[in-house]
Design a protein around this motif. Structure first.
Motif, PDB file in Angstrom:
ATOM      1  N   LYS A 160      17.803   0.752  16.406  1.00 42.74           N
ATOM      2  CA  LYS A 160      17.685  -0.100  17.585  1.00 42.74           C
ATOM      3  C   LYS A 160      16.330  -0.812  17.697  1.00 42.74           C
ATOM      4  O   LYS A 160      16.279  -2.011  17.961  1.00 42.74           O
ATOM      5  CB  LYS A 160      17.964   0.723  18.843  1.00 42.74           C
ATOM      6  N   ARG A 161      15.258  -0.087  17.559  1.00 40.87           N
ATOM      7  CA  ARG A 161      13.918  -0.698  17.541  1.00 40.87           C
ATOM      8  C   ARG A 161      13.230  -0.184  16.284  1.00 40.87           C
ATOM      9  O   ARG A 161      12.547   0.833  16.290  1.00 40.87           O
ATOM     10  CB  ARG A 161      13.103  -0.316  18.784  1.00 40.87           C
ATOM     11  N   ALA A 162      13.410  -0.915  15.218  1.00 43.52           N
ATOM     12  CA  ALA A 162      13.017  -0.437  13.895  1.00 43.52           C
ATOM     13  C   ALA A 162      11.519  -0.162  13.800  1.00 43.52           C
ATOM     14  O   ALA A 162      10.694  -0.943  14.289  1.00 43.52           O
ATOM     15  CB  ALA A 162      13.421  -1.448  12.831  1.00 43.52           C
ATOM     16  N   LEU A 163      11.185   0.954  13.181  1.00 45.93           N
ATOM     17  CA  LEU A 163       9.803   1.263  12.859  1.00 45.93           C
ATOM     18  C   LEU A 163       9.274   0.198  11.904  1.00 45.93           C
ATOM     19  O   LEU A 163       9.938  -0.173  10.942  1.00 45.93           O
ATOM     20  CB  LEU A 163       9.726   2.643  12.201  1.00 45.93           C
ATOM     21  N   GLN A 164       8.054  -0.278  12.185  1.00 46.31           N
ATOM     22  CA  GLN A 164       7.482  -1.361  11.400  1.00 46.31           C
ATOM     23  C   GLN A 164       6.317  -0.870  10.539  1.00 46.31           C
ATOM     24  O   GLN A 164       5.658   0.111  10.886  1.00 46.31           O
ATOM     25  CB  GLN A 164       6.974  -2.473  12.330  1.00 46.31           C
ATOM     26  N   PRO A 165       6.042  -1.541   9.414  1.00 45.26           N
ATOM     27  CA  PRO A 165       4.850  -1.201   8.627  1.00 45.26           C
ATOM     28  C   PRO A 165       3.609  -1.253   9.511  1.00 45.26           C
ATOM     29  O   PRO A 165       3.443  -2.173  10.316  1.00 45.26           O
ATOM     30  CB  PRO A 165       4.821  -2.296   7.558  1.00 45.26           C
ATOM     31  N   GLY A 166       2.781  -0.232   9.399  1.00 41.88           N
ATOM     32  CA  GLY A 166       1.568  -0.169  10.192  1.00 41.88           C
ATOM     33  C   GLY A 166       1.720   0.556  11.509  1.00 41.88           C
ATOM     34  O   GLY A 166       0.716   0.914  12.142  1.00 41.88           O
ATOM     35  N   GLU A 167       2.972   0.792  11.959  1.00 38.73           N
ATOM     36  CA  GLU A 167       3.181   1.577  13.168  1.00 38.73           C
ATOM     37  C   GLU A 167       3.038   3.063  12.842  1.00 38.73           C
ATOM     38  O   GLU A 167       2.994   3.476  11.685  1.00 38.73           O
ATOM     39  CB  GLU A 167       4.566   1.296  13.756  1.00 38.73           C
ATOM     40  N   SER A 168       2.999   3.880  13.894  1.00 42.65           N
ATOM     41  CA  SER A 168       2.872   5.326  13.735  1.00 42.65           C
ATOM     42  C   SER A 168       4.096   6.027  14.289  1.00 42.65           C
ATOM     43  O   SER A 168       4.688   5.591  15.278  1.00 42.65           O
ATOM     44  CB  SER A 168       1.620   5.835  14.464  1.00 42.65           C
ATOM     45  N   VAL A 169       4.481   7.115  13.636  1.00 40.75           N
ATOM     46  CA  VAL A 169       5.638   7.897  14.068  1.00 40.75           C
ATOM     47  C   VAL A 169       5.290   9.373  14.017  1.00 40.75           C
ATOM     48  O   VAL A 169       4.641   9.841  13.078  1.00 40.75           O
ATOM     49  CB  VAL A 169       6.887   7.592  13.199  1.00 40.75           C
ATOM     50  N   LEU A 170       5.702  10.114  15.040  1.00 40.99           N
ATOM     51  CA  LEU A 170       5.562  11.567  15.079  1.00 40.99           C
ATOM     52  C   LEU A 170       6.917  12.188  14.795  1.00 40.99           C
ATOM     53  O   LEU A 170       7.889  11.919  15.499  1.00 40.99           O
ATOM     54  CB  LEU A 170       5.062  12.021  16.448  1.00 40.99           C
ATOM     55  N   VAL A 171       6.978  13.010  13.760  1.00 39.04           N
ATOM     56  CA  VAL A 171       8.199  13.737  13.408  1.00 39.04           C
ATOM     57  C   VAL A 171       8.027  15.177  13.864  1.00 39.04           C
ATOM     58  O   VAL A 171       7.159  15.902  13.357  1.00 39.04           O
ATOM     59  CB  VAL A 171       8.478  13.667  11.894  1.00 39.04           C
ATOM     60  N   VAL A 172       8.828  15.598  14.834  1.00 41.30           N
ATOM     61  CA  VAL A 172       8.698  16.923  15.429  1.00 41.30           C
ATOM     62  C   VAL A 172       9.446  17.950  14.593  1.00 41.30           C
ATOM     63  O   VAL A 172      10.638  17.791  14.322  1.00 41.30           O
ATOM     64  CB  VAL A 172       9.234  16.919  16.881  1.00 41.30           C
ATOM     65  N   GLY A 173       8.749  19.004  14.174  1.00 37.00           N
ATOM     66  CA  GLY A 173       9.390  20.099  13.462  1.00 37.00           C
ATOM     67  C   GLY A 173       9.617  19.828  11.996  1.00 37.00           C
ATOM     68  O   GLY A 173      10.766  19.705  11.550  1.00 37.00           O
ATOM     69  N   ALA A 174       8.548  19.711  11.233  1.00 42.03           N
ATOM     70  CA  ALA A 174       8.662  19.450   9.798  1.00 42.03           C
ATOM     71  C   ALA A 174       9.404  20.586   9.101  1.00 42.03           C
ATOM     72  O   ALA A 174       9.215  21.754   9.426  1.00 42.03           O
ATOM     73  CB  ALA A 174       7.272  19.283   9.183  1.00 42.03           C
ATOM     74  N   GLY A 175      10.254  20.223   8.149  1.00 40.58           N
ATOM     75  CA  GLY A 175      10.933  21.236   7.346  1.00 40.58           C
ATOM     76  C   GLY A 175      12.428  21.056   7.229  1.00 40.58           C
ATOM     77  O   GLY A 175      13.015  21.352   6.189  1.00 40.58           O
ATOM     78  N   GLY A 176      13.079  20.587   8.283  1.00 45.61           N
ATOM     79  CA  GLY A 176      14.521  20.377   8.233  1.00 45.61           C
ATOM     80  C   GLY A 176      14.888  19.165   7.402  1.00 45.61           C
ATOM     81  O   GLY A 176      14.034  18.346   7.036  1.00 45.61           O
ATOM     82  N   GLY A 177      16.174  19.028   7.130  1.00 51.13           N
ATOM     83  CA  GLY A 177      16.635  17.935   6.284  1.00 51.13           C
ATOM     84  C   GLY A 177      16.345  16.561   6.863  1.00 51.13           C
ATOM     85  O   GLY A 177      15.848  15.667   6.173  1.00 51.13           O
ATOM     86  N   VAL A 178      16.646  16.353   8.155  1.00 59.59           N
ATOM     87  CA  VAL A 178      16.413  15.054   8.782  1.00 59.59           C
ATOM     88  C   VAL A 178      14.917  14.775   8.897  1.00 59.59           C
ATOM     89  O   VAL A 178      14.465  13.651   8.662  1.00 59.59           O
ATOM     90  CB  VAL A 178      17.099  14.981  10.160  1.00 59.59           C
ATOM     91  N   SER A 179      14.137  15.786   9.263  1.00 60.37           N
ATOM     92  CA  SER A 179      12.700  15.554   9.433  1.00 60.37           C
ATOM     93  C   SER A 179      12.018  15.217   8.114  1.00 60.37           C
ATOM     94  O   SER A 179      11.170  14.309   8.058  1.00 60.37           O
ATOM     95  CB  SER A 179      12.026  16.768  10.088  1.00 60.37           C
ATOM     96  N   THR A 180      12.381  15.894   7.031  1.00 61.06           N
ATOM     97  CA  THR A 180      11.782  15.551   5.741  1.00 61.06           C
ATOM     98  C   THR A 180      12.212  14.155   5.308  1.00 61.06           C
ATOM     99  O   THR A 180      11.417  13.383   4.755  1.00 61.06           O
ATOM    100  CB  THR A 180      12.150  16.577   4.659  1.00 61.06           C
ATOM    101  N   ALA A 181      13.466  13.794   5.589  1.00 61.32           N
ATOM    102  CA  ALA A 181      13.939  12.452   5.275  1.00 61.32           C
ATOM    103  C   ALA A 181      13.157  11.407   6.063  1.00 61.32           C
ATOM    104  O   ALA A 181      12.768  10.360   5.531  1.00 61.32           O
ATOM    105  CB  ALA A 181      15.432  12.334   5.574  1.00 61.32           C
ATOM    106  N   CYS A 182      12.910  11.678   7.345  1.00 59.01           N
ATOM    107  CA  CYS A 182      12.148  10.737   8.176  1.00 59.01           C
ATOM    108  C   CYS A 182      10.741  10.548   7.636  1.00 59.01           C
ATOM    109  O   CYS A 182      10.224   9.423   7.603  1.00 59.01           O
ATOM    110  CB  CYS A 182      12.089  11.239   9.616  1.00 59.01           C
ATOM    111  N   ILE A 183      10.099  11.631   7.215  1.00 61.77           N
ATOM    112  CA  ILE A 183       8.749  11.528   6.651  1.00 61.77           C
ATOM    113  C   ILE A 183       8.756  10.611   5.442  1.00 61.77           C
ATOM    114  O   ILE A 183       7.948   9.684   5.324  1.00 61.77           O
ATOM    115  CB  ILE A 183       8.224  12.925   6.265  1.00 61.77           C
ATOM    116  N   GLN A 184       9.687  10.848   4.532  1.00 60.17           N
ATOM    117  CA  GLN A 184       9.727  10.065   3.298  1.00 60.17           C
ATOM    118  C   GLN A 184      10.051   8.594   3.557  1.00 60.17           C
ATOM    119  O   GLN A 184       9.397   7.702   3.010  1.00 60.17           O
ATOM    120  CB  GLN A 184      10.764  10.659   2.342  1.00 60.17           C
ATOM    121  N   LEU A 185      11.060   8.322   4.382  1.00 64.48           N
ATOM    122  CA  LEU A 185      11.486   6.950   4.609  1.00 64.48           C
ATOM    123  C   LEU A 185      10.442   6.169   5.399  1.00 64.48           C
ATOM    124  O   LEU A 185      10.200   4.983   5.121  1.00 64.48           O
ATOM    125  CB  LEU A 185      12.832   6.924   5.328  1.00 64.48           C
TER     126      LEU A 185
END
Length: 341
Positions: A160-185
């Protein structure tokens, strides 16, 4: 006859690998020889509870799957031997959401491994529209962990509101499948990635796959730590699938006008909303699950073109499905649990 993981009753003892008849391919469907799959939280929910998901037992579990076309209708665009990723959401093509290309919102949606037989099996038959061509650059084992977790991550980050290059994102709870995918992407597109965990080891593992910094929520105050890391501004986006336990700190970690995206509520689904903070700071909140067909294609193209290697915590065979479920629940798991068929 084929081998499959069949749920006959709730609980660990109710899921058994057994020999069952091959699926019957109906007109308009394609039969796929499954090569790999992986476990997701919904697979554990189906085994142990399943409430709210319309289905009958026995049922073959497994939402994820990749493989090769074994059989299809004459003249089909799908050919024998073609490599495909299973798009497990069987959509109707007729409702307003399907016509808009938003298949995850289909009012008649039936998901393989939830509402109908899934991919923890040597073969699966689904409508031809439920297969996405799999690029040759992605091997079956890597592809096997992509469908649910990485598609979900892609839609959360770039929907809906795409993350852009240079923006910052907090991924809560590193380790799960979705969270690791979010970090990489997120790192792939040039975003700054911050994470939380209660484990120093997981924080280091997250940094190894692209996270820039992290906060240990067991020993440190999350929002204060995030504000320190962002010079008092806060992050542009928060990815939170934890729910009640983290929600307040997630909201406080956002910059003014930021957005928070959720795809789950593992610690509870009724956190304090904090409406005053929402409207005074003009925050956006939206839910997300799965990906539409076009997003699934874009994810595969991104993985193929960049050479991204998804994070695989452990590998099991179909005969070891019980051990795979145990690993899914392990506190030290980091990444996806692969099941080779």
């Amino acid at each position: 006859m084929m081998k499959a993981a069949v749920l006959e009753k709730r609980g660990r003892d109710g899921l058994k690998v057994q020999t069952v008849p091959d699926p019957e391919r109906k007109p308009g469907e394609a039969l796929v020889k499954v090569k790999a799959s992986s476990l997701n939280r919904v697979d554990a929910y189906m085994r142990d509870n399943g409430q709210g998901i319309t289905h009958e037992l026995p049922i073959i579990l497994g939402v994820d799957g990749v493989g090769e076309i074994e059989e299809s209708d004459p003249g089909s665009h799908l050919q024998r031997g073609q490599r495909v990723m299973i798009y497990s959401s069987v959509f109707c093509q007729k409702c307003r959401y399907c016509l808009d290309g938003e298949q995850p919102l289909c009012v008649n949606l039936r998901i393989a491994g939830e509402h109908r037989d899934g991919a923890f099996a040597e073969y699966i038959s689904l409508p031809e529209r439920c297969f996405v061509p799999l690029p040759e650059e992605i091997d079956f084992e890597d592809a096997g962990v992509l469908p649910a977790a990485y598609n979900t991550a892609y839609r959360m980050l770039f929907g809906k509101r795409a993350l852009q290059p240079g923006e910052s994102v907090l991924v809560v709870g590193a380790g799960g499948g979705v969270s690791t995918a979010c970090i990489q992407l997120a790192k792939l597109i040039g975003a700054r990635v911050l994470v939380t965990s209660s484990s120093e080891k997981k924080l280091e593992q997250a940094k190894a796959i692209g996270a820039d910094a992290g906060v240990n929520y067991k020993t440190d105050h999350v929002s204060k730590g995030i504000l320190e890391l962002t010079d008092g501004v806060g992050v542009d986006m928060v990815i939170d699938s934890v729910g009640e336990a983290s929600w307040g700190e997630s909201l406080r970690s956002l910059r003014r006008g930021g957005r928070i995206v959720t795809c789950g509520a593992t610690t509870g689904g009724n956190p304090p909303v904090e409406l005053q903070r929402m409207f005074i700071r003009q925050l956006d909140l939206y839910g997300s699950t799965g990906a539409n067909y076009d997003e699934a294609r874009k994810l595969l193209a991104m993985v193929a073109n960049t050479g991204l290697k998804p994070v695989i915590d452990s590998r099991f065979t179909l005969d070891q499905i019980g051990e795979a479920y145990d690993r899914l629940e392990a506190a030290d798991r980091f990444g996806k649990v692969l099941v080779t068929i």
